[in-house]
Design an enzyme around this catalytic site. Structure first.
Site, PDB file in Angstrom:
ATOM      1  N   LYS A  93      33.387  32.508  48.836  1.00  0.00           N
ATOM      2  CA  LYS A  93      33.903  33.208  50.068  1.00  0.00           C
ATOM      3  C   LYS A  93      33.192  32.296  51.464  1.00  0.00           C
ATOM      4  CE  LYS A  93      35.857  37.131  48.178  1.00  0.00           C
ATOM      5  NZ  LYS A  93      35.439  38.149  47.211  1.00  0.00           N
ATOM      6  N   LYS A 109      44.169  29.372  38.031  1.00  0.00           N
ATOM      7  CA  LYS A 109      44.255  30.733  38.037  1.00  0.00           C
ATOM      8  C   LYS A 109      45.362  31.726  38.912  1.00  0.00           C
ATOM      9  CE  LYS A 109      41.920  34.912  39.009  1.00  0.00           C
ATOM     10  NZ  LYS A 109      41.150  35.394  40.008  1.00  0.00           N
ATOM     11  N   LYS A 115      46.137  36.014  44.247  1.00  0.00           N
ATOM     12  CA  LYS A 115      46.737  36.242  45.671  1.00  0.00           C
ATOM     13  C   LYS A 115      46.271  35.094  46.432  1.00  0.00           C
ATOM     14  CE  LYS A 115      44.888  40.238  45.193  1.00  0.00           C
ATOM     15  NZ  LYS A 115      44.800  41.627  44.555  1.00  0.00           N
TER      16      LYS A 115
HETATM   17  P1  ADP Z   1      43.267  38.060  42.664  1.00  0.00           P
HETATM   18  O1  ADP Z   1      42.190  36.937  42.114  1.00  0.00           O
HETATM   19  O2  ADP Z   1      44.884  38.003  42.777  1.00  0.00           O
HETATM   20  O3  ADP Z   1      42.670  38.306  44.137  1.00  0.00           O
HETATM   21  P2  ADP Z   1      41.971  40.430  41.751  1.00  0.00           P
HETATM   22  O4  ADP Z   1      40.541  39.770  42.361  1.00  0.00           O
HETATM   23  O5  ADP Z   1      42.280  41.403  42.626  1.00  0.00           O
HETATM   24  O6  ADP Z   1      43.105  39.241  41.662  1.00  0.00           O
HETATM   25  O7  ADP Z   1      41.824  40.729  40.240  1.00  0.00           O
HETATM   26  C1  ADP Z   1      41.910  42.173  39.906  1.00  0.00           C
HETATM   27  C2  ADP Z   1      41.902  42.086  38.177  1.00  0.00           C
HETATM   28  O8  ADP Z   1      42.842  41.456  37.693  1.00  0.00           O
HETATM   29  C3  ADP Z   1      40.358  41.576  37.634  1.00  0.00           C
HETATM   30  O9  ADP Z   1      39.932  42.383  36.474  1.00  0.00           O
HETATM   31  C4  ADP Z   1      40.502  40.083  37.431  1.00  0.00           C
HETATM   32  O10 ADP Z   1      39.804  39.453  36.436  1.00  0.00           O
HETATM   33  C5  ADP Z   1      42.063  40.106  37.040  1.00  0.00           C
HETATM   34  N1  ADP Z   1      42.603  39.056  37.143  1.00  0.00           N
HETATM   35  C6  ADP Z   1      43.430  38.474  38.288  1.00  0.00           C
HETATM   36  N2  ADP Z   1      43.790  37.228  38.327  1.00  0.00           N
HETATM   37  C7  ADP Z   1      43.889  36.827  36.934  1.00  0.00           C
HETATM   38  C8  ADP Z   1      44.088  35.869  36.267  1.00  0.00           C
HETATM   39  N3  ADP Z   1      44.949  34.830  36.648  1.00  0.00           N
HETATM   40  N4  ADP Z   1      43.948  35.747  35.024  1.00  0.00           N
HETATM   41  C9  ADP Z   1      43.070  36.800  34.432  1.00  0.00           C
HETATM   42  N5  ADP Z   1      42.651  38.000  35.176  1.00  0.00           N
HETATM   43  C10 ADP Z   1      42.974  37.919  36.523  1.00  0.00           C
END
Ligand code: ADP
Ligand code: TRP
Length: 321
Positions: free
Chosen positions: A110, A189, A192
């Site tokens: 970040k 990956k 968002k």
């Molecule tokens: P983002 O990366 O889209 O902001 P979050 O950080 O809100 O997603 O993730 C919420 C949950 O979903 C966490 O447990 C995170 O490890 C899982 N997660 C998010 N994106 C993925 C992905 N592409 N593959 C596996 N797990 C994911």
């Protein structure tokens, strides 16, 4: 066994969130004690508009309920409705070395993106540790990106126990290989923040468009394709059982497969898979009072468990003079 995980209400849910975390949580609730919550205090590190945070939190509650979290069987609540978590965060802060937090990948990423460093962003993993330790969780299902946060939670729990005596359960992460990293449209990956998601509740035309834009290689139609390096195959596989995956693999290995056709099929599969949930979600969104009642009841249940661990931590540290 106690299974626990949370999700930030910071945008629309995508396939990565669903397969890595939400679906597994919903499956867990059948045979385990499940704690599932919407982490709006964590979202304060990135959402600075009150109305947006309110709306996103409410939507995340509806998402989980629609997808099958059963508030009778499990503990389902909003993080800020259990204020005990902020007190525990402070108690944990005092056994958390600066170096541990300074090494945080998520924090460093970040900063590298130019997001201004503030204390909330820095202390994020301590609040997350409090989320977990407050309920005596044994297992925490998350995606791979959260692995380091889980390691920090374990470190913090061990340090607290060493300093004050055995109070906290040291939790285990639960990150199966098959969903550790769900790829996005571009093969990175799905996230968002990369703008490469397939959202599970977007309108049909938007969802279709996203699926059609999954990046594939330039192998000619008449040549066999490699499923193991194909992003489209990886995403489609999430919806298939062993036999289905085998069949799709065979289609890849035979000449003549058209990526465009596979994408069309996949769009339909995704749409149909989430259709019943979508309908239930629309109903919930129209009933904010009902949803709030469910969340209030969830918080009451959660607070009863939280009180036990917080009391033990207060006693161990001596603030219960
Ligand atoms: P983002 O990366 O889209 O902001 P979050 O950080 O809100 O997603 O993730 C919420 C949950 O979903 C966490 O447990 C995170 O490890 C899982 N997660 C998010 N994106 C993925 C992905 N592409 N593959 C596996 N797990 C994911
Ligand atoms: N940091 C997690 C994420 O971004 C969300 C989270 C907060 C969490 N508290 C938690 C996950 C406790 C598991 C357990 O996805």
């Amino acid at each position: 066994m106690r299974v626990l995980s949370g999700i930030q209400p910071s945008g629309n849910l995508h396939l990565g969130n669903y397969f890595a975390m939400m679906k597994r949580m919903i499956d867990y609730q059948e045979h385990h004690t499940l704690f599932c919550f919407v982490v709006n205090l964590h979202a304060l590190t990135s959402v600075f508009e009150a109305q947006k945070l309110r709306e996103n939190t409410f939507a995340a509650c509806c998402d989980f309920l629609a997808l099958g979290i059963d508030p009778e069987k499990s503990y389902f609540y909003v993080q800020s409705d259990v204020p005990e978590v902020t007190e525990l965060t402070w108690l944990l802060s005092n056994v958390t070395p600066m170096g541990l937090l300074e090494r945080g990948h998520s924090y460093k990423d970040k900063l590298a993106k130019g997001i201004p460093a503030n204390h909330g962003l820095f202390a994020y993993p301590v609040l997350m540790a409090a989320d977990i330790l407050l309920y005596g969780a044994d297992i925490v299902p998350v995606g791979k990106d959260q692995k380091q946060h889980l390691e920090m939670t374990r470190d913090i729990a061990i340090r607290f126990n060493q300093t004050y005596g055995e109070v906290f359960v040291v939790p285990e992460p639960d990150i199966p290989d098959s969903v550790a990293m769900v790829p996005g449209l571009d093969g990175q990956k799905m996230s968002k923040s990369y703008g490469n998601t397939i959202d599970i509740f977007s309108p049909e035309n938007v969802m279709k468009k996203r699926v059609m834009s999954i990046v594939t290689d330039a192998t000619p139609v008449e040549a066999p394709k490699n499923p193991d390096t194909c992003n489209l195959f990886a995403i489609y596989s999430l919806f298939l059982d062993e036999a289905g995956r085998k069949e799709l693999r065979a289609r890849y290995l035979a000449p003549g497969l058209k990526y465009g056709e596979v994408k069309k099929e996949l769009a339909e599969v995704i749409w149909n898979y989430f259709a019943p949930y979508r309908q239930r979600r629309d109903e919930l969104m129209k009933d904010p009072e009902g949803v709030h009642r469910i969340m209030q009841r969830g918080a009451e249940k959660a607070r009863a468990v939280a009180a036990h661990y917080l009391e033990a931590a207060r006693h161990a540290t001596g603030i219960d003079y």
